[in-house]
Motif scaffolding. Structure first.
Motif, PDB file in Angstrom:
ATOM      1  N   ALA B 402       0.835  -1.203   0.000  1.00 24.85           N
ATOM      2  CA  ALA B 402       0.000   0.000   0.000  1.00 24.85           C
ATOM      3  C   ALA B 402       0.866   1.247   0.000  1.00 24.85           C
ATOM      4  CB  ALA B 402      -0.907  -0.010   1.232  1.00 24.85           C
ATOM      5  N   ASN B 403       0.367   2.278  -0.637  1.00 23.64           N
ATOM      6  CA  ASN B 403       0.997   3.601  -0.668  1.00 23.64           C
ATOM      7  C   ASN B 403       2.384   3.572  -1.317  1.00 23.64           C
ATOM      8  OD1 ASN B 403       1.824   6.225  -0.299  1.00 23.64           O
ATOM      9  ND2 ASN B 403       0.901   6.400   1.737  1.00 23.64           N
ATOM     10  N   THR B 404       2.392   3.404  -2.616  1.00 25.60           N
ATOM     11  CA  THR B 404       3.630   3.244  -3.399  1.00 25.60           C
ATOM     12  C   THR B 404       4.646   4.357  -3.107  1.00 25.60           C
ATOM     13  OG1 THR B 404       2.195   2.357  -5.125  1.00 25.60           O
ATOM     14  CG2 THR B 404       4.472   2.773  -5.730  1.00 25.60           C
ATOM     15  N   LYS B 405       4.169   5.612  -2.977  1.00 21.33           N
ATOM     16  CA  LYS B 405       5.121   6.709  -2.776  1.00 21.33           C
ATOM     17  C   LYS B 405       5.926   6.506  -1.497  1.00 21.33           C
ATOM     18  CE  LYS B 405       2.175  10.070  -5.029  1.00 21.33           C
ATOM     19  NZ  LYS B 405       1.134  11.059  -4.741  1.00 21.33           N
ATOM     20  N   PRO B 643      -7.241  10.155  -1.855  1.00 20.46           N
ATOM     21  CA  PRO B 643      -6.494  11.172  -1.105  1.00 20.46           C
ATOM     22  C   PRO B 643      -4.968  11.001  -1.202  1.00 20.46           C
ATOM     23  CG  PRO B 643      -8.328  10.365   0.206  1.00 20.46           C
ATOM     24  CD  PRO B 643      -8.273   9.512  -1.027  1.00 20.46           C
ATOM     25  N   ARG B 644      -4.482   9.825  -1.602  1.00 18.49           N
ATOM     26  CA  ARG B 644      -3.026   9.613  -1.687  1.00 18.49           C
ATOM     27  C   ARG B 644      -2.421   9.994  -3.030  1.00 18.49           C
ATOM     28  NH1 ARG B 644      -5.993   7.571   1.989  1.00 18.49           N
ATOM     29  NH2 ARG B 644      -6.646   6.085   0.431  1.00 18.49           N
ATOM     30  N   GLY B 645      -3.214  10.069  -4.068  1.00 15.80           N
ATOM     31  CA  GLY B 645      -2.628  10.372  -5.370  1.00 15.80           C
ATOM     32  C   GLY B 645      -3.555   9.964  -6.489  1.00 15.80           C
ATOM     33  N   ARG B 646      -3.022   9.933  -7.714  1.00 16.35           N
ATOM     34  CA  ARG B 646      -3.864   9.523  -8.835  1.00 16.35           C
ATOM     35  C   ARG B 646      -3.067   8.709  -9.856  1.00 16.35           C
ATOM     36  NH1 ARG B 646      -5.069  14.827 -12.602  1.00 16.35           N
ATOM     37  NH2 ARG B 646      -2.913  15.387 -12.978  1.00 16.35           N
ATOM     38  N   ILE B 647      -3.780   7.830 -10.560  1.00 22.49           N
ATOM     39  CA  ILE B 647      -3.164   6.971 -11.564  1.00 22.49           C
ATOM     40  C   ILE B 647      -4.016   7.006 -12.827  1.00 22.49           C
ATOM     41  CG2 ILE B 647      -2.104   5.368  -9.936  1.00 22.49           C
ATOM     42  CD1 ILE B 647      -4.542   3.455 -10.593  1.00 22.49           C
ATOM     43  N   ASN B 687      -1.823   0.848  -6.102  1.00 22.83           N
ATOM     44  CA  ASN B 687      -1.343   1.069  -4.746  1.00 22.83           C
ATOM     45  C   ASN B 687      -0.804   2.474  -4.524  1.00 22.83           C
ATOM     46  OD1 ASN B 687      -2.124  -1.259  -3.453  1.00 22.83           O
ATOM     47  ND2 ASN B 687      -0.389  -2.405  -4.271  1.00 22.83           N
ATOM     48  N   VAL B 688      -0.679   3.249  -5.606  1.00 23.13           N
ATOM     49  CA  VAL B 688      -0.413   4.678  -5.425  1.00 23.13           C
ATOM     50  C   VAL B 688      -1.586   5.285  -4.637  1.00 23.13           C
ATOM     51  CG1 VAL B 688      -0.186   6.877  -6.670  1.00 23.13           C
ATOM     52  CG2 VAL B 688       0.979   4.823  -7.532  1.00 23.13           C
ATOM     53  N   LEU B 689      -2.756   4.656  -4.768  1.00 25.08           N
ATOM     54  CA  LEU B 689      -3.977   5.203  -4.170  1.00 25.08           C
ATOM     55  C   LEU B 689      -4.285   4.654  -2.784  1.00 25.08           C
ATOM     56  CD1 LEU B 689      -6.281   4.816  -7.317  1.00 25.08           C
ATOM     57  CD2 LEU B 689      -4.713   6.665  -6.775  1.00 25.08           C
ATOM     58  N   THR B 690      -3.718   3.493  -2.431  1.00 29.42           N
ATOM     59  CA  THR B 690      -4.148   2.819  -1.201  1.00 29.42           C
ATOM     60  C   THR B 690      -3.421   3.374   0.020  1.00 29.42           C
ATOM     61  OG1 THR B 690      -2.543   1.075  -1.668  1.00 29.42           O
ATOM     62  CG2 THR B 690      -4.816   0.667  -2.336  1.00 29.42           C
TER      63      THR B 690
END
Ligand code: SF4
Ligand code: SF4
Ligand code: SF4
Ligand code: SF4
Lengths: 267, 740
Positions: B402-405, B643-647, B687-690
């Motif tokens: 989760a949360n690739t960044k 809320p974490r980002g977009r793909i 997972n950029v989004l999770t």
């Protein structure tokens, strides 16, 4: 003489694409050429949703418009019902592609085949393929019911649809067993029986070509769960050397014994 | 005359297991097909068949390499095996000396069959910090089944050996038909469909058999435990439970009965967004038409309530008496070769190791033998990295966590990492040293993905490219250099050791690799299998289950002793229309990253031409009506935002998906995109989004398959990356590895 046919089970097909891959291996198909295809049907009929996959390939039609359209007699019908192409006679006019109402033919462009990995030397497997199954560029291709396998198998006494080595590659590989192959003219063959039991149909009967590829479709479920004897004995397993016996599980089986002991335990 | 040769082996392109027949001509593979005399009847899927595109593949890693630029820059230089192995070994030794072995992480993915090697490596070094995808795939199931069987295995009996096939089958968030995953083979399942009375599919998205099943339930993602509790309630209300089993072999029934009362069909209907009739019909089919099986998909384990979901499903099995009866859920008796996992289990986890497992203090079911990867990422980001050396094999933590960044940031902060793989990918680019691995067509090994009723042989068909080596060889070479007393002189000795309990050709001596390679399989099936083990001494002298009460525990005493509720609970996902109504206003679509295609296996195969040709671009699905609502159309490249980002993924409208739910393709990166940016891992990977902030209390699993998102069309000028401009599925990785 047999008339080879295929029965495709729409209830079982999973859209897995293994049949496509198996055909590519069997005939060393160039990268962008695909003989069998999968057509997705996804509709919301209001009261129910239908998600289906129609595996299609050349129907080996009895009244084949592609054969009639071919000016050079490169496309021809074999006695066993298979519609074949003589690539030495085909000069790439592509009339047959237009004539086939099912769009099951492909023209192999004259452009150089870039191979699996454009910009890199061809792999050893591709190079072998060029010798073992040469494709003539600038001609038309399609599914041929793996007639090479049939032609090699029959003289050895093998039965297409029953014996693997004489059965189409896509049929062999299908994990869902959605593809069945056999003789449509033999009322006792596996395909004839399936067609009777599950009311087979052809796609677009209105084209009037009398296809040799049939479809069956039904609801899954509603079956009796009794296992036939052969599935109770386990799997037939390849033991390369014959001296091995299947293992015997060693376990003291004392059925129905423990109830009281268990009760005692938890008090 | 060309020289033809046939080699029989075992596929490992998914969890593996299909019998394979490979034909070579003058040493070159000319055909790959199924072995008809195997457990899978000569069938193979597209993944397994396309494995020949790994051979002579120009993008394979052929030599050990070291990173000569910064991490993620893709500047690589060829080095010798000695230099590579000695460097890894020296880093490990230094870490063991200071600050201690717990600072070494050993990580793996799902594929290739290295599980027992990674685990032995960790244990032999003295670290409990093994990183596996288990916490989001299979471990919760195994751990919670273990509360019933003692050793963590309950499989669906699709075989008919006991005289019957399952009468009722539930596919719960699972597409077993497309991949032989999680210890079952798709071939067996599909064969058993010819004998099934009720097929129930539980999935928000129509899998292949949904529209032809007897019942297809589309719950809102993340609410499955409510459905299971509701089904139990119906069974209780209508008194449909298995009277004999419940009375004689279970514990906590009355408490469960009381506990599920609140889960009326109406309440389940409101929670799961399904008709209440679905709950009732499913419960009746399940409890009346026994025996039955429930095949659980790992989408349920990618949710922060996964522990209780799996507990609820296990209780359902017990209520219907679907435990250990022919055609129900069963724990297989192993073949004479025994539990191959003993290879790693024989090295104990010491208290010292346990104490240092990251996340062990919080996730008392999951982080007891392996570390919790999300907790590890947080610890690293806090600036006190507990990990100094990371030995990574195969897995793509950057992609699947989760949360690739945050994951990328954390991994870049690790002092030293090595990665072993077939191709360059995100994890390889983040490493300091890369080791070239062999494909299953290129190695000898024992196939044992999960302890089933059989093991098989991977027989080497062709040599690996360049200096690539089998995982077994690589592990043994590293192990030998650091803890020689726990490893072998050479990898073939290690194979013999793993097989030693089996019987050799003469029926007396120990089975050796050489014999096993010929034998191809060691199995226990047909009449050799044993049902109703709880009525024997198998688990417990005098019969019963290996639980604290000796019974099948509806209420788990073990969980209670760890401080968890003993009865299964429902909890909303961390972000959902119910738990975060304000967020739902801004992100009005429920999202799951549970969409898998039959021709990819997790992060693998987007660089295999045949497989890529089947779906060029990662695709997400929306119901046509939902798409209309948000002004997006079939074929659009859309932004999916949380809320974490977009793909960006390609949108397909699909009537088979629940309205208001978006299903995104999981685990996507682009091998052909440059090393910088980790092969495009930020372009389409869901997972950029999770979020990695809301985790399952037992297993630490994040909400990967239940979150909120919004969707809108991407503008043409936003599609700058080359993947949006290639006309064909060509893939020319621009990684620096080509420069060596
Ligand atoms: S191999 Fe079988 S299941 Fe797979 S797509 Fe082809 S016909 Fe369908
Ligand atoms: S399907 Fe098309 S190509 Fe095949 S025989 Fe019929 S008309 Fe000819
Ligand atoms: S029958 Fe043979 S040629 Fe036709 S699609 Fe199947 S594998 Fe290809
Ligand atoms: S199902 Fe798995 S093991 Fe079988 S052929 Fe496909 S990838 Fe290989």
């Amino acid at each position: 003489m047999a008339r080879w046919g295929m029965v495709i089970n729409l209830a079982k097909c999973t859209r897995c694409h293994a049949c496509v891959a198996a055909c590519r291996i069997e005939h060393f198909l160039p990268l962008r050429v695909t003989w069998p295809r999968l057509i997705a049907l996804e509709v919301d009929e209001g009261y129910k949703v239908d998600v289906s996959t129609y595996p299609v390939r050349c129907n080996q039609c009895k009244d084949a418009p592609c054969v009639d359209a071919c000016p050079t007699e490169a496309s021809y019908k074999r006695e066993d019902g298979i519609v074949a192409i003589d690539h030495d006679k085909c000069f790439g006019c592509r009339y047959c592609i237009i004539a086939c109402p099912y769009q099951n033919r492909t023209y192999l462009s004259r452009k150089r085949d870039p191979g699996w990995f454009p910009g890199h030397p061809k792999t050893s497997i591709e190079k072998k393929g060029e010798k073992l199954y040469p494709h003539q560029r600038g001609t038309t291709e399609k599914c041929n019911f793996c007639m090479e396998r049939i032609d090699e198998g029959l003289p050895k006494g093998l039965k297409p649809g029953i014996d693997r080595d004489a059965t189409p590659a896509c049929v062999n590989t299908c994990q869902a067993k959605a593809l069945t192959f056999g003789d449509l003219d033999d009322p006792n063959s596996n395909v004839s029986r399936l067609l009777r039991e599950k009311s087979g149909f052809v796609l677009h009967p209105e084209y009037g070509t009398d296809p040799s590829v049939y479809y069956i479709d039904y609801k899954l479920g509603g079956n009796d769960n009794t296992a036939p004897r052969e599935s109770q004995t386990g799997y037939v397993v390849q033991h390369l050397s014959t001296v091995y016996e299947p293992s015997k599980a060693k376990l003291a089986v004392k059925h129905e014994r423990g109830k009281k002991a268990v009760k005692d335990n938890c008090e | 005359m060309a020289n033809r040769e046939v080699v029989y082996t075992t596929c490992k392109s998914c969890h593996g297991g299909c019998g394979v027949k490979v034909t070579k001509e003058d040493g070159v593979i000319v055909k790959i097909e199924g072995n008809d005399k195997s457990l899978t009847g000569g069938t193979m899927c597209a993944k397994g068949l396309s494995s020949i595109q790994h051979i002579d593949n120009p993008y394979r890693i052929k030599y050990p390499m070291k990173q000569v630029g910064k991490k993620g820059e893709g500047k690589w230089k060829r080095i010798s095996w000695d230099e590579a192995l000695d460097t890894v070994a020296a880093k490990m030794k230094a870490a063991i000396a200071d600050p201690g072995p717990q600072s070494i992480a050993i990580s793996q993915g799902t594929g290739r069959g290295y599980n027992r090697y990674t685990m032995r490596m960790a244990r032999s070094l003295g670290t409990g910090n093994a990183i596996t995808p288990g916490y989001v795939c299979h471990s919760p199931r195994l751990g919670l089944y273990a509360l019933v069987t003692g050793y963590g295995r309950l499989y669906c009996d699709y075989h008919g050996w006991g005289g019957v096939f399952p009468k009722t089958q539930i596919m719960w968030a699972k597409q077993l038909e497309i991949s032989s995953a999680d210890s079952e083979m798709c071939y067996w399942f599909m064969n058993s469909l010819d004998y099934v009375k009720n097929l129930i599919i539980i999935d928000p998205r129509a899998s292949a058999y949904a529209s032809r099943a007897n019942l297809w339930i589309q719950p809102r993602p993340g609410t499955d435990s409510a459905l299971a509790l509701g089904m139990m309630n119906v069974i209780m209300e209508e008194e449909l439970w298995d009277k004999d089993f419940v009375e004689n072999w279970t514990y906590g029934f009355e408490e469960l009965r009381e506990h599920v009362k609140e889960w009326t069909p109406e309440k389940v209907s409101n929670t799961c967004w399904i008709p209440k009739e679905d709950v009732i019909t499913a419960a009746r089919m399940w409890a009346i038409d026994t025996p039955g099986t429930i095949q659980v998909g790992s989408s349920l384990e990618r949710q922060a309530n996964c522990g209780h979901t799996l507990r609820a499903i296990t209780c359902l099995m017990g209520l219907a008496g679907n435990i250990e009866a022919p055609g129900s859920m069963i724990s297989w008796v192993l073949p004479d070769t025994g539990l191959i996992e003993d290879f790693n289990l024989e090295l104990p986890i010491t208290d010292e190791m346990k104490k240092n497992i990251i996340g062990g203090d919080r996730f008392k079911m999951g982080a007891t033998r392996t570390c919790n990867p999300d907790a590890m990422v947080k610890r690293i980001l806090e600036g006190k990295s507990p990990i100094k050396v990371w030995f990574s094999v195969g897995g793509q933590q950057i992609v699947h966590m989760a949360n690739t960044k945050e994951v990328v940031k954390a991994i870049e902060m690790v002092d030293f990492m090595s990665h072993t793989d077939l191709f360059m990918g995100p994890m390889a680019e983040a490493a300091d040293i890369v080791l070239p691995a062999a494909h299953w067509l290129e190695l000898d090994d024992v196939y044992d993905m999960h302890p089933r009723f059989f093991i098989e042989a991977h027989n080497k068909v062709v040599d690996p490219p360049g200096e690539a080596r089998s995982d077994a060889w690589i592990f043994n070479e590293v192990g030998k250099r650091v803890v020689p007393d726990k490893w072998w002189n050479d990898d073939y000795e290690m194979l013999d050791y793993q097989l030693r309990r089996g019987k050799g050709k003469d029926g007396e001596s120990a089975l050796t690799w050489k014999d096993f390679s010929e034998k191809l399989i060691s199995g226990c099936y047909g009449p050799d299998q044993v049902y109703y083990k709880y009525k024997t001494d198998f688990w417990k002298e005098g019969g019963g289950f290996p639980t604290p009460s000796g019974q099948f525990e509806f209420k788990s005493q073990h969980l209670e002793s760890l401080g968890y509720p003993g009865l299964p609970q429902f909890a909303e996902p961390g972000e959902s229309p119910v738990s975060t109504p304000d967020l739902y206003k801004e992100y009005p679509i429920v999202m799951s990253s549970g969409y898998r295609q039959p021709f990819y296996f997790l992060g693998q195969y987007r660089n295999i031409p045949w497989l890529r040709s089947f779906m060029e671009f990662p695709t997400c699905q929306l119901h046509p009506e939902t798409a209309k609502l948000y002004d997006v159309e079939d074929g659009d490249i859309v932004w999916i935002e949380s809320p974490r980002g977009r793909i960006r993924q390609k949108l397909r409208t699909f009537p088979g998906i629940k309205k208001g739910v978006l299903m995104a393709t999981a685990n996507c990166f682009y091998p052909e995109e440059p090393a910088k940016g980790y092969h495009g891992v930020f372009i389409s990977n869901p997972n950029v989004l999770t979020s990695n902030n809301h985790l399952d209390p037992m297993y630490g699993s994040p909400d990967l398959t239940c979150l909120l998102c919004k969707v809108y069309k991407a503008k043409d000028e936003e599609l700058t990356e080359s993947v949006f401009h290639t006309e064909e599925y060509g893939f020319v990785p621009s990684s620096g590895m080509q420069d060596v």
